[in-house]
Design a protein around this motif. Structure first.
Motif: not given
Length: 315
Positions: A116, A113-114, A84, A111, A87-92
């Motif tokens: 996807c 997350p912003k 890890q 990854t 984090k993107y906000y609360s998404t690791p």
């Protein structure tokens, strides 16, 4: 001094796991992993104290390896180190580091997350397979914002329906042409028959050509594969003339030709050509006399056979 305990869980109807509990174990010492001081994931978690977990990673898209340049297709699986990195906000945000199966190069994928998606961080390059719907002449998929706008704004919905009608009118000839082509090709049996007939004819031609090549190879004692005959090569072979003279004769002719050429041209060049022709004629006659002149051994052989030869008169 030992006993076996059969532990059954939610998957007892499919599989039962047998675990050995040593005599010194008691329930107050916790699970077997706690008692032995091991992790349930065994070797995969040997670097867990560093924040690294060994997992099985499946390639999300096609990439090119940065070390050997090989293509790695989507769906190929690797043993990757998962860590890890943020984090993107609360998404690791996780990073996966793995080794190419064809060289010693390591590449990292992270990854996103912003968006996807997955991002190649280092060691490889992603194969770009994204395109706009206008370039591919495909229908654009409307997002949730577009759907909300259509549901909330009646005027926008009316304009959208009018645009759809115009698009349908423009696409009507193409759709009719495609439908006609599909109707023509509906008889799959006839199409298959035509293709098989063409395939048999080409196969017969290839077989006949192979037989001709084998016959030519046997006749010429060749062991190399023969290429296909080209009309240009045939014309060159017909127009090529082979001489029987030696390389020394050709060099002499070229030297005489160069010496007899005139820098000014005109009448001098004509005279030079005439001189060249006379010199070449004399040279050819001298070569012929040298070739036909008999050696002393040949004269002795003729004398023993009773053949009389003419002797040159002395001046």
């Amino acid at each position: 001094e030992f006993f076996w305990i059969v532990c059954t869980g939610e998957m007892a109807e499919r599989k039962a796991s047998n675990k050995y509990y040593p005599p010194e174990w008691t329930p107050d010492k916790g699970s077997l992993n706690t008692f032995h001081g091991s992790h349930p994931l065994r070797e995969r978690a040997k670097r867990l104290h560093e924040g690294i977990m060994r997992i099985r990673f499946e390639m999300p898209y096609n990439i090119w390896c940065g070390g050997c340049g090989s293509h790695i297709g989507m769906g190929v699986r690797f043993n990757a180190d998962k860590t890890q990195v943020g984090k993107y906000y609360s998404t690791p945000i996780f990073k996966f580091r793995m080794k190419c199966h064809l060289c010693d190069n390591y590449f990292e994928i992270q990854t996103d997350p912003k968006n996807c998606d997955y991002v190649v961080v280092s060691g490889a390059s992603r194969k770009n397979e994204q395109w706009e719907h206008k370039e591919g002449e495909t229908v654009a998929v409307e997002g949730p914002s577009e759907a909300e706008k259509l549901a909330a704004d009646p005027m926008y919905r009316l304009e959208h329906s009018v645009q759809d009608q115009h698009k349908a009118q423009d696409a009507a000839p193409r759709v009719a042409k495609i439908m006609a082509m599909q109707e023509e090709r509906k008889d799959t049996y006839t199409l298959n028959q035509v293709l098989r007939k063409k395939f048999r004819e080409e196969k017969a031609q290839l077989h006949a050509q192979a037989e001709r090549d084998q016959e030519l190879q046997k006749r010429s004692s060749l062991s190399i594969p023969l290429l296909e005959e080209v009309q240009e090569d045939v014309l060159k072979a017909r127009t090529t003339a082979f001489t029987t003279g030696s390389s020394q004769d050709s060099r002499k002719r070229k030297r005489l030709e160069i010496k007899s050429q005139s820098v000014l041209g005109g009448e001098d060049s004509k005279k030079a050509r005439q001189v060249l022709l006379k010199a070449c004629t004399k040279m050819d006659s001298s070569i012929f006399r040298t070739a036909t002149r008999s050696s002393p051994s040949s004269q002795n052989r003729r004398h023993s056979l009773g053949i009389r030869t003419a002797t040159p008169k002395s001046k």
